[in-house]
Scaffold this motif. Structure first.
Motif, short mmCIF file in Angstrom:
data_model
loop_
_atom_site.label_atom_id
_atom_site.label_comp_id
_atom_site.label_asym_id
_atom_site.label_seq_id
_atom_site.Cartn_x
_atom_site.Cartn_y
_atom_site.Cartn_z
N GLN A 60 21.97 23.58 40.01
CA GLN A 60 22.62 24.87 40.16
C GLN A 60 22.69 25.27 41.63
OE1 GLN A 60 20.65 27.77 37.70
NE2 GLN A 60 22.02 27.34 36.01
N ASN A 61 23.84 25.81 42.03
CA ASN A 61 24.01 26.27 43.41
C ASN A 61 24.59 27.68 43.46
OD1 ASN A 61 26.66 25.77 42.71
ND2 ASN A 61 27.02 24.22 44.25
N VAL A 62 24.62 28.38 42.32
CA VAL A 62 25.14 29.74 42.26
C VAL A 62 23.99 30.65 41.82
CG1 VAL A 62 26.84 31.27 41.21
CG2 VAL A 62 27.45 28.92 41.70
N GLY A 63 23.64 31.60 42.67
CA GLY A 63 22.54 32.52 42.38
C GLY A 63 22.89 33.59 41.37
N THR A 64 21.90 34.38 41.01
CA THR A 64 22.05 35.39 39.96
C THR A 64 23.10 36.45 40.31
OG1 THR A 64 19.74 35.07 39.37
CG2 THR A 64 20.81 37.05 38.53
N ILE A 65 23.00 37.03 41.50
CA ILE A 65 23.97 38.07 41.89
C ILE A 65 25.37 37.48 41.96
CG2 ILE A 65 24.64 39.66 43.73
CD1 ILE A 65 21.64 39.95 44.36
N ASP A 66 25.49 36.29 42.51
CA ASP A 66 26.77 35.60 42.61
C ASP A 66 27.35 35.35 41.22
OD1 ASP A 66 28.94 34.27 43.68
OD2 ASP A 66 27.80 32.58 44.47
N ARG A 67 26.49 34.97 40.28
CA ARG A 67 26.94 34.70 38.91
C ARG A 67 27.47 35.96 38.24
NH1 ARG A 67 22.73 30.72 35.96
NH2 ARG A 67 24.46 30.51 34.51
N VAL A 68 26.77 37.08 38.44
CA VAL A 68 27.19 38.35 37.84
C VAL A 68 28.56 38.76 38.41
CG1 VAL A 68 26.68 40.82 37.69
CG2 VAL A 68 24.87 39.14 37.32
N ILE A 69 28.71 38.65 39.72
CA ILE A 69 29.98 39.01 40.35
C ILE A 69 31.10 38.11 39.84
CG2 ILE A 69 31.22 39.02 42.55
CD1 ILE A 69 28.53 39.88 43.85
N ARG A 70 30.84 36.81 39.73
CA ARG A 70 31.86 35.88 39.24
C ARG A 70 32.23 36.19 37.79
NH1 ARG A 70 32.12 30.56 41.86
NH2 ARG A 70 30.96 30.71 43.81
N PHE A 71 31.23 36.53 36.97
CA PHE A 71 31.49 36.83 35.57
C PHE A 71 32.37 38.06 35.44
CE2 PHE A 71 30.66 38.44 31.34
CZ PHE A 71 30.69 37.29 30.57
N ILE A 72 32.02 39.12 36.18
CA ILE A 72 32.80 40.35 36.12
C ILE A 72 34.22 40.12 36.64
CG2 ILE A 72 33.00 42.68 37.08
CD1 ILE A 72 29.89 42.77 36.97
N ALA A 73 34.34 39.41 37.77
CA ALA A 73 35.65 39.14 38.36
C ALA A 73 36.51 38.29 37.41
CB ALA A 73 35.51 38.45 39.70
N GLY A 74 35.92 37.26 36.82
CA GLY A 74 36.65 36.40 35.89
C GLY A 74 37.13 37.16 34.67
N ALA A 75 36.25 38.00 34.12
CA ALA A 75 36.64 38.81 32.96
C ALA A 75 37.74 39.80 33.32
CB ALA A 75 35.43 39.54 32.40
N ALA A 76 37.67 40.38 34.51
CA ALA A 76 38.69 41.34 34.95
C ALA A 76 40.04 40.65 35.15
CB ALA A 76 38.25 42.02 36.24
N ILE A 77 40.03 39.46 35.71
CA ILE A 77 41.28 38.72 35.92
C ILE A 77 41.91 38.35 34.58
CG2 ILE A 77 42.28 36.57 36.82
CD1 ILE A 77 40.12 36.76 39.07
N ILE A 78 41.09 37.91 33.65
CA ILE A 78 41.61 37.56 32.32
C ILE A 78 42.16 38.81 31.64
CG2 ILE A 78 40.93 36.81 30.01
CD1 ILE A 78 38.98 34.85 31.41
N ALA A 79 41.44 39.93 31.73
CA ALA A 79 41.90 41.17 31.12
C ALA A 79 43.22 41.64 31.74
CB ALA A 79 40.84 42.26 31.27
N PRO B 9 31.88 23.73 42.43
CA PRO B 9 32.24 22.53 43.18
C PRO B 9 32.44 22.76 44.69
CG PRO B 9 33.44 22.57 41.12
CD PRO B 9 32.75 23.89 41.25
N PRO B 10 33.15 23.82 45.12
CA PRO B 10 33.28 24.03 46.57
C PRO B 10 31.93 24.28 47.25
CG PRO B 10 34.99 25.25 45.45
CD PRO B 10 34.05 24.73 44.40
N TYR B 11 31.02 24.97 46.57
CA TYR B 11 29.69 25.17 47.14
C TYR B 11 29.01 23.83 47.36
CZ TYR B 11 29.27 30.29 46.57
OH TYR B 11 29.41 31.64 46.69
N ALA B 12 29.13 22.93 46.39
CA ALA B 12 28.52 21.60 46.51
C ALA B 12 29.17 20.81 47.65
CB ALA B 12 28.65 20.84 45.19
N LEU B 13 30.48 20.94 47.78
CA LEU B 13 31.21 20.22 48.82
C LEU B 13 30.77 20.65 50.22
CD1 LEU B 13 33.58 18.25 49.45
CD2 LEU B 13 35.07 20.24 49.44
#
Length: 64
Positions: free
Chosen positions: A3-22, A48-52
């Motif tokens: 894993q390379n995505v932290g907790t705060i980063d994951r929450v932000i990504r989840f909210i942003a992804g859900a908002a974009i889908i909505a 993947p970009p984080y890993a790169l």
């Protein structure tokens, strides 16, 4: 995959992804499908970009 995505980063990504889908559903646009990318990276905790680039937003584990 380590894993390379932290907790705060994951929450932000989840909210942003859900908002974009909505927004895509609301505006009846296929562009909302792009929201699946941040949503998926939030769920699996690996980007993947984080890993790169060697980035990691996870907290370092202390060794005992």
């Amino acid at each position: 995959m380590k894993q390379n995505v932290g907790t705060i980063d994951r929450v932000i990504r989840f909210i942003a992804g859900a908002a974009i889908i909505a927004a895509g559903v609301y505006y009846q646009s296929w562009w909302g499908a792009i929201g699946a990318i941040p949503l998926l990276t939030a769920i699996i905790g690996w980007c993947p970009p984080y890993a790169l680039f060697g980035w990691n937003t996870c907290k370092k584990e202390t060794q005992a």
